[in-house]
Design an enzyme around this catalytic site. Structure first.
Site, PDB file in Angstrom:
ATOM      1  N   GLU A 169      69.387  26.854   1.118  1.00  0.00           N
ATOM      2  CA  GLU A 169      69.061  26.531   2.508  1.00  0.00           C
ATOM      3  C   GLU A 169      68.087  27.604   3.009  1.00  0.00           C
ATOM      4  OE1 GLU A 169      72.244  25.143   4.837  1.00  0.00           O
ATOM      5  OE2 GLU A 169      71.177  25.341   6.738  1.00  0.00           O
ATOM      6  N   ASN A 212      77.025  27.769   5.224  1.00  0.00           N
ATOM      7  CA  ASN A 212      77.442  26.368   5.339  1.00  0.00           C
ATOM      8  C   ASN A 212      78.119  26.084   3.996  1.00  0.00           C
ATOM      9  OD1 ASN A 212      76.278  26.053   7.872  1.00  0.00           O
ATOM     10  ND2 ASN A 212      74.300  25.476   7.009  1.00  0.00           N
ATOM     11  N   LYS A 289      81.281  31.225   8.660  1.00  0.00           N
ATOM     12  CA  LYS A 289      80.586  30.558   9.759  1.00  0.00           C
ATOM     13  C   LYS A 289      81.557  29.493  10.246  1.00  0.00           C
ATOM     14  CE  LYS A 289      76.530  27.606  10.650  1.00  0.00           C
ATOM     15  NZ  LYS A 289      75.208  27.188  10.148  1.00  0.00           N
ATOM     16  N   GLU A 293      77.324  24.858  14.490  1.00  0.00           N
ATOM     17  CA  GLU A 293      76.476  23.826  13.881  1.00  0.00           C
ATOM     18  C   GLU A 293      77.283  22.859  13.017  1.00  0.00           C
ATOM     19  OE1 GLU A 293      73.276  26.132  12.032  1.00  0.00           O
ATOM     20  OE2 GLU A 293      72.194  26.056  13.928  1.00  0.00           O
ATOM     21  N   ARG A 326      81.072  35.466  11.492  1.00  0.00           N
ATOM     22  CA  ARG A 326      79.762  35.400  12.166  1.00  0.00           C
ATOM     23  C   ARG A 326      79.888  35.010  13.636  1.00  0.00           C
ATOM     24  NH1 ARG A 326      75.969  31.648  10.112  1.00  0.00           N
ATOM     25  NH2 ARG A 326      74.176  32.995  10.002  1.00  0.00           N
ATOM     26  N   ARG A 338      71.676  28.460  25.563  1.00  0.00           N
ATOM     27  CA  ARG A 338      72.123  28.862  24.217  1.00  0.00           C
ATOM     28  C   ARG A 338      72.089  30.381  24.045  1.00  0.00           C
ATOM     29  NH1 ARG A 338      69.293  26.779  18.572  1.00  0.00           N
ATOM     30  NH2 ARG A 338      70.045  28.512  17.291  1.00  0.00           N
ATOM     31  N   ASP A 367      68.002  32.704  17.241  1.00  0.00           N
ATOM     32  CA  ASP A 367      68.040  32.384  15.811  1.00  0.00           C
ATOM     33  C   ASP A 367      66.799  32.896  15.078  1.00  0.00           C
ATOM     34  OD1 ASP A 367      68.763  31.342  13.415  1.00  0.00           O
ATOM     35  OD2 ASP A 367      68.296  29.264  13.887  1.00  0.00           O
ATOM     36  N   GLU A 395      62.293  31.793   7.406  1.00  0.00           N
ATOM     37  CA  GLU A 395      62.530  30.477   7.992  1.00  0.00           C
ATOM     38  C   GLU A 395      61.560  30.175   9.127  1.00  0.00           C
ATOM     39  OE1 GLU A 395      66.542  29.922   9.385  1.00  0.00           O
ATOM     40  OE2 GLU A 395      66.101  27.959  10.243  1.00  0.00           O
ATOM     41  N   TRP A 549      68.179  21.328  20.677  1.00  0.00           N
ATOM     42  CA  TRP A 549      67.458  21.083  19.431  1.00  0.00           C
ATOM     43  C   TRP A 549      66.115  20.402  19.723  1.00  0.00           C
ATOM     44  CZ3 TRP A 549      72.072  19.184  15.808  1.00  0.00           C
ATOM     45  CH2 TRP A 549      72.831  20.314  15.469  1.00  0.00           C
TER      46      TRP A 549
HETATM   47  C1  GCV Z   1      72.799  28.420   7.234  1.00  0.00           C
HETATM   48  C2  GCV Z   1      69.817  28.336  11.564  1.00  0.00           C
HETATM   49  C3  GCV Z   1      69.281  27.743  10.294  1.00  0.00           C
HETATM   50  C4  GCV Z   1      70.384  27.140   9.458  1.00  0.00           C
HETATM   51  C5  GCV Z   1      71.437  28.217   9.198  1.00  0.00           C
HETATM   52  C6  GCV Z   1      71.945  28.718  10.536  1.00  0.00           C
HETATM   53  C7  GCV Z   1      72.954  29.838  10.374  1.00  0.00           C
HETATM   54  O1  GCV Z   1      70.260  27.325  12.407  1.00  0.00           O
HETATM   55  O2  GCV Z   1      68.309  26.804  10.583  1.00  0.00           O
HETATM   56  O3  GCV Z   1      69.823  26.676   8.266  1.00  0.00           O
HETATM   57  O4  GCV Z   1      72.486  27.719   8.419  1.00  0.00           O
HETATM   58  O5  GCV Z   1      70.869  29.217  11.278  1.00  0.00           O
HETATM   59  O6  GCV Z   1      72.547  30.976  10.458  1.00  0.00           O
HETATM   60  O7  GCV Z   1      74.109  29.546  10.171  1.00  0.00           O
END
Ligand code: GCV
Length: 705
Positions: A169, A212, A289, A293, A326, A338, A367, A395, A549
């Protein structure tokens, strides 16, 4: 004879062809003969006073390094005895040599014509060995070598967002390094090189799977695979951690619930932790986590984050492992900001976490944006050890195409003053425990984590220059006081070239790259955590299952101006900061320009401290930012003769693409914002060749599956 020499020369070059695999641990032969001779005089043998796997790694690394740098094998002896002219590794828990060292620190001194590396632990000696090699690789004099260093943060960790199916990811350098389908029977030698690279920076922990998390990682089958990795990493002082899926008791265990207060659930985790330790006796712990999300968590059962974390901590009690929880949370509330979410959810829980828990906080409140103010959680949970999470993988920073050296981004956050205990209470000092003395809350556990940018690409990071970000993260996790400049310079000399002009140019290019990126991507405090891919410019995007989003949620462009009002007339997120910070940022006249639109909705025509109106300043940033990529290309062209040809071509290609994409970002923003600002592009800049419709079309095509 002549032909033979030519062949030999060619072979040497081939042997050193730089595909980037060796990272900064290149150990190429030192061409400067007087220097090589001086080093060789001081490295006639390596002596280590006790055999242990970690110390053996130190010895092996010294042997490999010296063989490469000096062009000759250096013998290893058990005791230095009366011999002099060698490198002596000594590990002792106490004594004059190790005075002032913490558990992983090292001291390197010259004594009785030997170079003595002292440490309290084997890991300290390993870090000392790497430090000595770094000293030699960067051409420092050896005669009076004297180095003492202690890590400022105890847990220095990479977080891999790697999935069991091999994908990463937010990974841009190929697939995962972990060959799950081959493990545990087949152990790729690359795992060892990964461990060497990390140990050379002082990284001592790695979370091998995505936050995730797939429950699969907790099955016996996968634990054996993870154990095989742990076996490779252990001799390099690196512990393995796992991200866990909070609902695993239901999914894997077949229980009716995953409620953290349910006795069966608690027993399930206790059993699982026992099982893990049968495979990995020195298991580092869990990263979680939860309720973020869409991930499951304790709130699914009306419990708090503290209930969830403490339940895992209870399961971990018999062992040394930790629970890293986290704080990256935010709800789909259309009225909420947010920015405020993590602070709102976590500060009321301060003091409720088990001493085995560390709360891991992203550097900024949203983020991993190209530029964010520091998270207001830092300093505001005095009874809870807070670790910091940076993102090394790019990212939001142009993936592996754009060159963005991240040390200035990391430093900007680490050096920000929270004022929580008066002036000088920087984020770094909150994280390293010196502001709150986290010792009072339990064991001294301080943590800096970085989301890894490594992958299966031969050069590890896709963009060869992105290796500098892995390097910089590791060096700063060890010592956050190092400067971005020093780290860039050191990395360049170890990795790319020692030619002084080229080193200067590359260091300068790296140092400027982040601000250049911000200028064409998100200047003046714009942010862009919208859409799934996080690459294409799409500031017009206003359609999603949840408002936070969409793009428009963040920039709030309208006919009056631009930016998110977080003052008391808006969301008042600024109230989460200490008065000293708040006062400066709350006033648009004193708010630093880089953060302006994070906190203020600024009229298009308002003159800024730069002397330009908001609209003109935005245009200036977008245009000069994109133009500066041309400057980066020119600078890079100048170092051609000093770096490996294949690497040169690789970076050149990426910079060409970066320029194309910088124009894409510039045009998308400028043309879109112009529909609100209704002003011309100021001279000397020329209006884009394409229309907004053209840009939108190109983005739509980019986003097609
Ligand atoms: C691993 C952001 C990223 C997600 C990531 C998330 C997180 O939203 O886009 O890909 O998920 O952060 O840090 O948990």
């Amino acid at each position: 004879m002549y032909r033979l020499l030519l062949c030999l020369l060619l072979l040497t070059q081939l042997a050193h062809a730089d595909d980037g695999y060796r990272l900064w641990l290149k150990y190429d032969l030192i061409n400067d003969i007087p220097r090589r001779t001086a080093y060789a005089r001081s490295a006639q043998f390596i002596a280590a006073n006790k055999p242990s796997p970690v110390l053996q790694s130190a010895v092996t690394e010294l042997q490999t390094g010296l063989q490469g740098l000096l062009g000759k094998a250096v013998p290893v002896v058990a005791q230095s005895g009366s011999r002099t002219g060698g490198i002596v590794l000594t590990v002792a828990p106490s004594g004059a040599d190790v005075q002032g060292l913490n558990d992983e620190g090292y001291r390197i001194v010259r004594r009785q014509n030997n170079i003595v590396i002292s440490a309290k632990t084997d890991a300290g000696a390993l870090y000392g060995a790497f430090a000595l090699l770094r000293h030699l690789q960067t051409g420092q004099p050896i005669d009076q070598v004297s180095l003492t260093s202690n890590p400022k943060v105890k847990l220095r960790m990479l977080n891999h967002w790697d999935n069991p199916n091999g994908a990463i990811e937010r990974g841009y350098a190929g697939g995962t390094l972990w060959k799950w389908y081959e493990l545990p029977e087949t152990v790729d030698p690359r795992y060892r090189d990964y461990a060497r690279a990390n140990a050379s920076l002082g990284i001592n922990g790695t979370v091998v799977n995505n936050v995730n998390a797939s429950p699969r990682l907790l099955t016996g089958e996968y634990l054996q695979k993870v154990a095989a990795l742990a076996n490779v990493f252990r001799p390099y002082g690196i512990k393995v951690y796992l991200s866990v899926y909070f609902a695993a008791p239901k999914t894997l265990g077949g229980l009716k619930t995953s409620d953290p207060l349910d006795p069966q659930v608690r027993q399930w985790w206790a059993d699982k932790v026992n099982e893990i330790h049968r495979y990995i006796p020195d298991f580092g712990g869990f990263l979680v986590k939860a309720n973020s999300e869409g991930e499951p968590g304790p709130q699914d059962y009306g419990r708090t984050h503290a209930d969830g974390a403490n339940m895992l901590a209870a399961a971990m009690k018999p062992y040394s492992g930790l629970v890293i929880w986290r704080a990256f949370v935010y709800k789909a509330d259309p009225k909420a900001d947010r920015f405020k979410a993590a602070h709102e959810e976590f500060t009321p829980l301060d003091g409720q976490f088990d001493p085995k828990v560390i709360v891991q906080v992203k550097n900024g409140p949203i983020d991993f944006q190209p530029r964010e103010p520091f998270s207001p959680l830092f300093g505001n949970m005095p009874k809870t050890p807070l670790g910091i999470e940076f993102q090394i993988t790019q990212e939001y920073l142009g993936f592996a195409t754009h060159t963005v050296y991240e040390a200035p981004l990391f430093k900007e956050c680490l050096e920000a003053d929270t004022y929580v205990n008066g002036k000088g209470s920087t984020v770094a000092k909150v994280v390293d425990g010196s502001v709150h003395g986290y010792r009072n809350a339990g064991p001294t556990q301080t943590l800096m984590a970085g989301v890894a940018n490594t992958g299966s690409d031969r050069n590890w990071t896709g963009n060869p220059l992105a290796q500098a970000n892995w390097y910089a993260f590791g060096r700063l996790a060890w010592d956050h006081t190092l400067s971005s400049d020093a780290i860039a310079n050191e990395w360049t000399r170890m990795t790319l070239t020692s030619e002084p002009q080229a080193v200067k140019r590359i260091t300068n290019l790296l140092l400027k790259s982040r601000d250049i990126y911000v200028d064409y991507n998100t200047p003046l405090g714009l942010s862009r955590p919208w859409t799934g891919v996080h690459f294409a410019p799409e500031p017009w995007q206003n359609n999603s299952s949840r408002p936070d989003w969409t793009a428009v949620y963040y920039h709030r462009a309208d006919s009056v101006g631009l930016g998110f009002d977080r003052t008391p007339t808006g969301s008042n997120a600024l109230a989460q900061y200490r008065p000293e910070v708040r006062r400066q940022w709350e006033n648009p006249e004193t708010c630093p320009l880089p953060y302006l639109l994070w906190f203020h909705h600024v009229p298009w025509t308002k003159p800024l401290s730069s002397g330009r109106t908001l609209w003109n300043e935005l245009c200036t940033r977008f245009y000069t930012g994109a133009d500066s990529v041309q400057w980066m290309r020119r600078e890079w062209a100048q170092v051609k003769s000093a770096v490996d040809p294949a690497l040169f071509a690789d970076v050149s290609g990426r910079l060409d693409t970066q320029y194309k994409e910088a124009l894409w970002w510039r045009d998308a923003w400028v043309l879109y914002l112009q529909t609100f600002a209704r002003q011309p592009i100021p001279a000397p800049f020329k209006k884009p060749d394409r229309t907004l419709t053209d840009v939108k079309k190109s983005v739509d095509i980019y986003l097609l599956r």
